[in-house]
Design a protein around this motif. Structure first.
Motif, mmCIF file in Angstrom:
data_model
loop_
_atom_site.group_PDB
_atom_site.id
_atom_site.type_symbol
_atom_site.label_atom_id
_atom_site.label_comp_id
_atom_site.label_asym_id
_atom_site.label_seq_id
_atom_site.Cartn_x
_atom_site.Cartn_y
_atom_site.Cartn_z
ATOM 1 N N ASN A 1 71.695 19.557 5.231
ATOM 2 C CA ASN A 1 71.231 18.539 5.898
ATOM 3 C C ASN A 1 70.900 17.287 6.595
ATOM 4 O OD1 ASN A 1 67.669 17.369 5.425
ATOM 5 N ND2 ASN A 1 69.307 16.731 4.647
ATOM 6 N N TYR A 2 72.131 16.735 5.588
ATOM 7 C CA TYR A 2 72.618 15.715 6.208
ATOM 8 C C TYR A 2 73.782 15.944 7.719
ATOM 9 C CZ TYR A 2 71.684 13.512 1.299
ATOM 10 O OH TYR A 2 71.177 13.806 0.724
ATOM 11 N N SER A 3 74.348 17.147 7.747
ATOM 12 C CA SER A 3 75.192 16.978 9.074
ATOM 13 C C SER A 3 74.058 16.742 10.591
ATOM 14 C CB SER A 3 76.312 17.439 8.655
ATOM 15 O OG SER A 3 75.060 19.130 9.213
ATOM 16 N N ILE A 4 72.995 17.545 10.048
ATOM 17 C CA ILE A 4 72.470 17.695 11.257
ATOM 18 C C ILE A 4 72.012 16.568 12.015
ATOM 19 C CG2 ILE A 4 69.748 18.044 12.080
ATOM 20 C CD1 ILE A 4 71.280 20.952 11.571
ATOM 21 N N ILE A 5 71.611 14.981 11.599
ATOM 22 C CA ILE A 5 71.206 13.605 11.605
ATOM 23 C C ILE A 5 72.632 13.539 12.385
ATOM 24 C CG2 ILE A 5 70.525 11.742 10.794
ATOM 25 C CD1 ILE A 5 67.957 13.736 11.418
ATOM 26 N N GLY A 6 73.487 13.705 10.903
ATOM 27 C CA GLY A 6 75.020 13.433 11.297
ATOM 28 C C GLY A 6 75.702 13.373 12.931
ATOM 29 N N LEU A 7 75.604 14.887 12.815
ATOM 30 C CA LEU A 7 76.183 15.357 13.858
ATOM 31 C C LEU A 7 76.078 14.539 15.294
ATOM 32 C CD1 LEU A 7 78.523 16.877 14.972
ATOM 33 C CD2 LEU A 7 76.927 19.127 14.454
ATOM 34 N N VAL B 1 62.156 22.869 -4.159
ATOM 35 C CA VAL B 1 61.196 21.697 -3.099
ATOM 36 C C VAL B 1 61.330 20.414 -3.173
ATOM 37 C CG1 VAL B 1 59.142 21.557 -1.726
ATOM 38 C CG2 VAL B 1 59.578 23.559 -2.647
ATOM 39 N N PHE B 2 61.257 20.205 -4.017
ATOM 40 C CA PHE B 2 61.119 18.633 -4.810
ATOM 41 C C PHE B 2 62.640 18.347 -3.988
ATOM 42 C CE2 PHE B 2 61.821 14.291 -6.145
ATOM 43 C CZ PHE B 2 60.731 14.058 -6.406
ATOM 44 N N TYR B 3 63.752 18.770 -4.430
ATOM 45 C CA TYR B 3 65.280 18.473 -4.081
ATOM 46 C C TYR B 3 65.134 18.733 -2.814
ATOM 47 C CZ TYR B 3 68.292 18.295 -8.473
ATOM 48 O OH TYR B 3 68.505 17.551 -8.968
ATOM 49 N N TRP B 4 64.941 19.256 -2.721
ATOM 50 C CA TRP B 4 65.121 19.941 -0.753
ATOM 51 C C TRP B 4 64.870 18.521 0.086
ATOM 52 C CZ3 TRP B 4 68.768 21.894 -2.325
ATOM 53 C CH2 TRP B 4 68.358 23.101 -2.541
ATOM 54 N N ALA B 5 62.794 18.469 -0.252
ATOM 55 C CA ALA B 5 62.365 16.803 0.059
ATOM 56 C C ALA B 5 62.856 15.553 -0.037
ATOM 57 C CB ALA B 5 60.606 17.193 -0.293
ATOM 58 N N TRP B 6 63.753 15.384 -1.209
ATOM 59 C CA TRP B 6 64.429 13.813 -1.013
ATOM 60 C C TRP B 6 65.794 13.797 -0.632
ATOM 61 C CZ3 TRP B 6 63.304 9.832 -3.228
ATOM 62 C CH2 TRP B 6 65.029 9.388 -3.729
ATOM 63 N N TRP B 7 66.383 15.349 -0.593
ATOM 64 C CA TRP B 7 67.845 15.235 0.580
ATOM 65 C C TRP B 7 66.333 14.989 2.153
ATOM 66 C CZ3 TRP B 7 70.862 14.049 -3.142
ATOM 67 C CH2 TRP B 7 70.638 15.292 -4.159
ATOM 68 N N ILE B 8 65.621 15.445 2.729
ATOM 69 C CA ILE B 8 65.214 15.190 3.453
ATOM 70 C C ILE B 8 64.797 13.243 3.815
ATOM 71 C CG2 ILE B 8 63.852 15.743 5.051
ATOM 72 C CD1 ILE B 8 63.096 19.216 5.136
ATOM 73 N N ALA B 9 64.449 13.092 2.887
ATOM 74 C CA ALA B 9 64.358 11.738 2.938
ATOM 75 C C ALA B 9 65.364 10.923 2.871
ATOM 76 C CB ALA B 9 63.636 11.236 1.478
ATOM 77 N N TRP B 10 66.376 11.438 2.674
ATOM 78 C CA TRP B 10 67.706 10.531 2.356
ATOM 79 C C TRP B 10 68.661 10.810 4.171
ATOM 80 C CZ3 TRP B 10 70.899 7.509 -0.787
ATOM 81 C CH2 TRP B 10 70.144 7.268 -1.888
ATOM 82 N N ALA B 11 67.588 12.229 4.669
ATOM 83 C CA ALA B 11 68.412 12.479 5.329
ATOM 84 C C ALA B 11 69.030 11.431 7.309
ATOM 85 C CB ALA B 11 68.253 13.423 6.832
ATOM 86 N N PRO B 12 67.981 10.808 7.135
ATOM 87 C CA PRO B 12 68.495 9.511 8.248
ATOM 88 C C PRO B 12 69.098 8.261 7.661
ATOM 89 C CG PRO B 12 65.810 9.608 7.875
ATOM 90 C CD PRO B 12 66.656 10.546 6.605
#
Length: 501
Positions: A152-158, A320-331
């Motif tokens: 999830n982080y890599s999508i924005i980062g890359l 689902v809460f974890y996935w939402a939390w990781w997405i919130a941190w992705a930017p």
């Protein structure tokens, strides 16, 4: 290869709107959370519940797509593409690079949940305390902290590293969409809206972590040193942490953030080694082996599993809460990882941002999960259930039953503080970039302002009891980022397709 030359001063003027609108939104949210706390909490909880129940499948499928896309890019012909000019070299050593991205991505979360999550699943299973419960506990923990969050982080980062270092666009989330929207739309209201969403997600996410981390540090100091748990101590902790993270952010990446990242790595490595040596070694090794086996064997099923006509409360409340939390941190995390990844190839990036951190997380949970699960032989199921109810002290409670427990608790407190500071100073640096037209070295003024905004927001909501509501609100509000990230995948494929490979 074509480059787009962007005048930084002009870009800063064009993006003043992002800076001021973002500040106004954060201020409005803070006032809402402080003055109308109950209303704010109810609204946040309703929105999160609505999204979990009706769109849980969207979160699951999207996170699975991010893993597949990232691995495809890394291990395809595109893996040889440099994130920068063809002759560029990495700005930081591999060890320092890994230390910084790992600390920014989830360092403090591992300390918080390393013992707490496995024992929570262990005691709440339909057969609490059983072998089946232990296996489920580790499988779930590996899933929540494995490949998905890092992909999830890599999508924005890359995407961001490619467009800012290879194509010369500003270090803004909106720059990712030039191949789809064109430069005119990216520099207009659509692009600014994307950047404002990124700023809000970053501020709310980090302010929440700042407050929750303060509570854990206070609880740990109380458990180890007998310090009282109250608002005075917590405000004192926030003040000290704020001074340190703003100071390191102002010092820059090379002098401040990199140094702290290296310290984190050595402290974490020392803590893992000592915990392994004093803990139940055979159990930890067995957990790592079986945990990896069940995680990989059930990867696709666990990634997409929903109870079709049954109870999805566990999946919604945890996965689902974890996935939402990781997405919130992705930017924020993705942008910081991009900032430190110039000169890496796409394959190096994928290996360093997804595979290596996930393996580190598996080792961490095998060791600390083993420490927690072994407690059932020392305190019994009933007492372990009580320990699981207070996650911020679960690790310290486990250490109290082993030799060197006091020393390990002290190292843990140090690690909590350094991980804490690393996340906050990385976020402060990124917020400065987002609101300075993508300037890779934002002004000291911007970094200080955003550092103080995060600190004041965390303090105010911590004292008012609105911190959990802010966490829920920030996670729910990040829902649009699912679609932003899916479009980012399309944009990257479109841009890579034009590379001469």
């Amino acid at each position: 290869m074509t480059n787009t030359n962007v005048d930084t001063n002009i870009q800063n003027k064009e993006n003043k709107a992002v800076y001021y609108i973002s500040l106004m939104i954060v201020f409005a949210i803070a006032v809402w959370g402080l003055v109308f706390n109950d209303h704010f909490s109810n609204a946040a909880n309703w929105l999160m519940a609505f999204l979990q129940v009706n769109f849980g499948w969207v979160y699951l499928m999207s996170m699975f797509v991010f893993v597949i896309v990232a691995l495809m890019l890394g291990f395809s012909k595109y893996g040889k593409i440099k994130l920068g000019p063809d002759d560029s070299e990495p700005e930081f050593s591999t060890v320092s690079w890994f230390a910084m991205l790992f600390g920014a991505g989830m360092g403090i979360g591992l300390v918080f949940w390393g013992v707490a999550e496995p024992i929570s699943h262990f005691v709440s299973h339909s057969s609490p305390g059983s072998t089946e419960a232990a296996s489920f506990a580790m499988r779930a923990s590996f899933k929540h902290w494995g490949f998905h969050p890092w992909a999830n982080y890599s999508i924005i980062g890359l995407a961001l590293a490619y467009f800012q270092f290879r194509k010369g666009y500003p270090a803004l989330i909106s720059s990712i969409f030039v191949p789809i929207l064109g430069e005119k739309r990216v520099n207009g209201p659509i692009g600014k809206t994307i950047d404002i969403l990124a700023v809000f997600a970053t501020v709310a996410g980090v302010a929440t972590s700042l407050g929750l981390g303060t509570m854990q540090i206070n609880s740990g100091m109380s458990y180890v040193f007998g310090l009282p748990v109250n608002s005075i101590v917590q405000v004192g902790i926030i003040v000290i942490i704020t001074i340190l993270y703003i100071g390191t952010a102002v010092a820059g990446i090379e002098k401040g953030i990199k140094l702290l990242g290296d310290i984190n790595l050595y402290l974490a490595g020392g803590l893992i080694l000592l915990t392994f040596l004093v803990g139940p070694k055979l159990l930890m090794l067995n957990i790592f082996s079986e945990g990896m086996g069940t995680y990989l064997n059930n990867f696709i099923y666990d990634s997409l599993h929903m109870n079709i006509m049954g109870d999805n409360s566990w999946i919604n409340g945890w996965t689902v809460f974890y996935w939402a939390w990781w997405i919130a941190w992705a930017p924020f995390v993705g942008s910081f990882i991009a900032r430190i990844s110039k000169g890496r190839t796409v394959k190096e990036f994928v290996l360093g941002v997804i595979i290596a951190p996930a393996m580190a997380s598996f080792i961490w949970f095998a060791i600390f999960g083993g420490l927690g699960l072994s407690m059932i032989d020392k305190v019994g199921l009933e007492q372990l259930t009580e320990i699981a109810k207070i996650p911020e002290t679960a690790l310290f409670a486990s250490y109290s039953h082993y030799s060197l427990g006091t020393i390990l608790s002290f190292i843990t407190l140090l690690l909590l503080c350094t991980f804490f500071i690393t996340s906050a100073n990385s976020a402060t640096f990124v917020l400065g970039m987002f609101t300075s037209g993508g300037d890779l070295n934002p002004s000291t003024k911007k970094k200080v302002i955003w550092g103080l905004v995060q600190s004041l927001l965390a303090t105010a909501l911590l004292l008012s009891g609105g911190l959990k509501a802010l966490q829920t609100a920030s996670v729910a509000a990040a829902f649009p980022f699912i679609f932003i990230m899916l479009l980012a995948c399309v944009s990257v494929f479109k841009a890579f397709g034009k590379e001469d490979i």
